[in-house]
Design a protein around this motif. Structure first.
Motif, PDB file in Angstrom:
ATOM      1  N   LEU A 109       1.164  -1.007   0.248  1.00  0.00           N
ATOM      2  CA  LEU A 109       0.349   0.137   0.096  1.00  0.00           C
ATOM      3  C   LEU A 109       0.652   1.623   0.361  1.00  0.00           C
ATOM      4  O   LEU A 109       0.182   2.188  -0.246  1.00  0.00           O
ATOM      5  CB  LEU A 109      -0.904   0.397   1.373  1.00  0.00           C
ATOM      6  N   GLY A 110       2.088   1.125   0.614  1.00  0.00           N
ATOM      7  CA  GLY A 110       2.842   2.338   0.440  1.00  0.00           C
ATOM      8  C   GLY A 110       3.448   2.644  -0.427  1.00  0.00           C
ATOM      9  O   GLY A 110       3.927   3.693  -0.819  1.00  0.00           O
ATOM     10  N   LEU A 111       3.448   1.140  -1.134  1.00  0.00           N
ATOM     11  CA  LEU A 111       4.984   1.219  -2.902  1.00  0.00           C
ATOM     12  C   LEU A 111       3.275   2.053  -3.496  1.00  0.00           C
ATOM     13  O   LEU A 111       3.969   3.124  -4.737  1.00  0.00           O
ATOM     14  CB  LEU A 111       4.946   0.220  -3.275  1.00  0.00           C
ATOM     15  N   ASN A 112       1.945   2.115  -3.573  1.00  0.00           N
ATOM     16  CA  ASN A 112       1.472   2.744  -4.295  1.00  0.00           C
ATOM     17  C   ASN A 112       1.294   3.807  -3.977  1.00  0.00           C
ATOM     18  O   ASN A 112       1.073   4.862  -5.136  1.00  0.00           O
ATOM     19  CB  ASN A 112      -0.047   1.642  -4.177  1.00  0.00           C
ATOM     20  N   LEU A 113       0.937   4.504  -2.827  1.00  0.00           N
ATOM     21  CA  LEU A 113       1.589   5.837  -2.951  1.00  0.00           C
ATOM     22  C   LEU A 113       2.491   6.435  -3.602  1.00  0.00           C
ATOM     23  O   LEU A 113       2.623   7.731  -3.859  1.00  0.00           O
ATOM     24  CB  LEU A 113       1.323   5.718  -1.352  1.00  0.00           C
ATOM     25  N   LEU A 114       3.839   5.808  -3.046  1.00  0.00           N
ATOM     26  CA  LEU A 114       4.932   6.225  -3.773  1.00  0.00           C
ATOM     27  C   LEU A 114       4.727   7.105  -5.772  1.00  0.00           C
ATOM     28  O   LEU A 114       5.015   7.059  -5.473  1.00  0.00           O
ATOM     29  CB  LEU A 114       5.477   5.034  -3.006  1.00  0.00           C
ATOM     30  N   ASN A 139       2.252   3.557  10.129  1.00  0.00           N
ATOM     31  CA  ASN A 139       2.979   2.017   9.439  1.00  0.00           C
ATOM     32  C   ASN A 139       4.325   2.826   9.494  1.00  0.00           C
ATOM     33  O   ASN A 139       4.484   4.029   8.144  1.00  0.00           O
ATOM     34  CB  ASN A 139       1.923   0.781   9.034  1.00  0.00           C
ATOM     35  N   LEU A 140       5.111   2.445   9.169  1.00  0.00           N
ATOM     36  CA  LEU A 140       6.833   3.167   8.530  1.00  0.00           C
ATOM     37  C   LEU A 140       6.340   3.195   6.881  1.00  0.00           C
ATOM     38  O   LEU A 140       7.122   4.722   6.792  1.00  0.00           O
ATOM     39  CB  LEU A 140       8.329   2.444   8.612  1.00  0.00           C
ATOM     40  N   CYS A 141       6.116   2.271   6.519  1.00  0.00           N
ATOM     41  CA  CYS A 141       5.997   2.304   5.121  1.00  0.00           C
ATOM     42  C   CYS A 141       5.205   2.984   4.366  1.00  0.00           C
ATOM     43  O   CYS A 141       4.708   3.813   3.650  1.00  0.00           O
ATOM     44  CB  CYS A 141       4.987   1.055   4.496  1.00  0.00           C
ATOM     45  N   ILE A 142       4.018   3.084   4.967  1.00  0.00           N
ATOM     46  CA  ILE A 142       2.605   4.741   4.696  1.00  0.00           C
ATOM     47  C   ILE A 142       3.592   6.143   5.569  1.00  0.00           C
ATOM     48  O   ILE A 142       3.372   6.945   4.567  1.00  0.00           O
ATOM     49  CB  ILE A 142       1.761   4.513   5.867  1.00  0.00           C
ATOM     50  N   ALA A 163      15.518  11.289   1.432  1.00  0.00           N
ATOM     51  CA  ALA A 163      14.628   9.510   2.066  1.00  0.00           C
ATOM     52  C   ALA A 163      15.489   8.840   0.897  1.00  0.00           C
ATOM     53  O   ALA A 163      15.002   7.837   1.291  1.00  0.00           O
ATOM     54  CB  ALA A 163      13.555  10.073   1.479  1.00  0.00           C
ATOM     55  N   ARG A 164      16.068   9.018  -0.237  1.00  0.00           N
ATOM     56  CA  ARG A 164      16.726   7.296  -0.741  1.00  0.00           C
ATOM     57  C   ARG A 164      17.405   6.922   0.139  1.00  0.00           C
ATOM     58  O   ARG A 164      16.978   5.544  -0.264  1.00  0.00           O
ATOM     59  CB  ARG A 164      16.859   8.069  -2.167  1.00  0.00           C
ATOM     60  N   GLN A 165      18.509   7.405   1.078  1.00  0.00           N
ATOM     61  CA  GLN A 165      19.071   6.482   2.085  1.00  0.00           C
ATOM     62  C   GLN A 165      18.089   5.714   2.644  1.00  0.00           C
ATOM     63  O   GLN A 165      18.795   4.915   3.248  1.00  0.00           O
ATOM     64  CB  GLN A 165      20.157   7.278   2.355  1.00  0.00           C
ATOM     65  N   ALA A 166      16.829   5.686   3.255  1.00  0.00           N
ATOM     66  CA  ALA A 166      16.204   5.305   4.464  1.00  0.00           C
ATOM     67  C   ALA A 166      14.986   4.494   3.451  1.00  0.00           C
ATOM     68  O   ALA A 166      14.067   5.710   4.438  1.00  0.00           O
ATOM     69  CB  ALA A 166      16.524   6.279   5.274  1.00  0.00           C
ATOM     70  N   VAL A 167      15.132   4.407   2.329  1.00  0.00           N
ATOM     71  CA  VAL A 167      13.680   3.736   2.240  1.00  0.00           C
ATOM     72  C   VAL A 167      13.514   1.954   2.795  1.00  0.00           C
ATOM     73  O   VAL A 167      13.920   1.707   3.683  1.00  0.00           O
ATOM     74  CB  VAL A 167      13.910   3.004   0.548  1.00  0.00           C
ATOM     75  N   PRO A 168      12.305   2.189   3.463  1.00  0.00           N
ATOM     76  CA  PRO A 168      11.531   1.134   4.477  1.00  0.00           C
ATOM     77  C   PRO A 168      11.627   0.091   3.765  1.00  0.00           C
ATOM     78  O   PRO A 168      11.363  -1.332   4.764  1.00  0.00           O
ATOM     79  CB  PRO A 168      10.394   1.963   4.529  1.00  0.00           C
ATOM     80  N   HIS A 169      11.917  -0.590   2.203  1.00  0.00           N
ATOM     81  CA  HIS A 169      11.823  -2.223   1.958  1.00  0.00           C
ATOM     82  C   HIS A 169      12.523  -1.672   0.264  1.00  0.00           C
ATOM     83  O   HIS A 169      12.412  -0.461   0.129  1.00  0.00           O
ATOM     84  CB  HIS A 169       9.981  -2.550   1.563  1.00  0.00           C
TER      85      HIS A 169
END
Length: 267
Positions: A109-114, A139-142, A163-169
């Motif tokens: 779901l977070g990937l879709n938001l991105l 949730n960290l991804c959201i 933020a590219r250096q701290a992706v949650p997944h």
């Protein structure tokens, strides 16, 4: 076990073996076969018929579509991502109480938001966000996607790039690279308007590149109209190539005077 369920399970095992080998072409071929076989399960959306194997079929189908979404990212196919996510979404929204939650739900779901943020579909981004339960925002991804959107809207491009250096997944890297390009294009547009030139060091810092080579590669690929010489990046050629828009002064003045006369009559 039901023969249809056995067939899909075995084919999915072959898919996962190919996926682990990073054999994307084989994965794509097997995925097409799996999607056809899934249409034979009456327990799946939109019918949701209560069959003896409904729980197993729903869990297996959800797992297949989750892998399909991740495969589309690996193949850098945003159209496939959108199709597969739309097929997966009912398993997250409409199967509560039927099958247990998936550990991959919030990362996807977070990937879709991105993805929506990368495609500048901000209205849809907020629509999808409003459909999530309140606890999802913790949730960290959201949270990662929400903070990125806020930084992007505020123009805090340095926060977006860092933020590219701290992706949650790990699957987020592809869209983060696309977002970084979007941000750098925005910075490039502002730089052309705000400066005649920048030193290499200042340009490298502004675009958040770690080396002169990265900056040079970006200029070569994206902005060949810029001049790099004497330790500086010159934007003047880009400014000169932009067409100037003339404002039709006389028609605008006449129209404004006409508005003023009409306003006097109304008063």
């Amino acid at each position: 076990m039901d023969p249809k369920l056995t067939e899909v399970t075995q084919l999915f095992a072959r898919f996962k073996a190919a996926y682990s080998r990073n054999d994307l072409d084989v994965c794509a071929n097997l995925l097409s076969q799996l999607k056809v076989l899934l249409t034979k399960f009456p327990s799946l959306p939109p019918s949701f018929q209560q069959t003896p194997n409904a729980v197993e079929e729903l869990k297996l189908a959800r797992d297949i579509y989750e892998h399909a979404v991740v495969l589309s990212v690996k193949m850098e196919d945003q159209d496939a991502f959108e199709r597969d996510f739309c097929q997966l979404k009912p398993y997250y929204m409409d199967t509560c109480g039927i099958i247990p939650p998936s550990p991959e739900e919030y990362p996807i779901l977070g990937l879709n938001l991105l993805r929506l943020l990368v495609q500048n579909r901000i209205a849809e981004f907020h629509t999808e966000l409003e459909l999530l339960p309140a606890k999802a925002l913790d949730n960290l991804c959201i949270k990662h996607a929400v903070e990125l959107e806020q930084s992007f809207m505020e123009g805090a491009y340095n926060r977006v790039l860092s933020a590219r250096q701290a992706v949650p997944h790990e699957t987020y890297v592809y869209f983060m690279d696309l977002l970084a390009k979007t941000v750098r294009d925005e910075i490039a547009g502002c730089s052309e308007k705000g400066y005649d030139y920048l030193s290499i060091s200042d340009a490298k810092e502004m675009f958040m590149f770690s080396s002169d080579q990265e900056l040079q590669q970006y200029i070569t690929e994206e902005h060949p109209e810029w001049d790099v010489k004497n330790g500086s990046v010159f934007f003047q050629k880009a400014k000169e190539s932009q067409p100037c828009k003339e404002i039709p002064a006389a028609p605008v003045i006449n129209q404004t005077l006409g508005y003023a006369r009409e306003l006097e009559r109304i008063v």
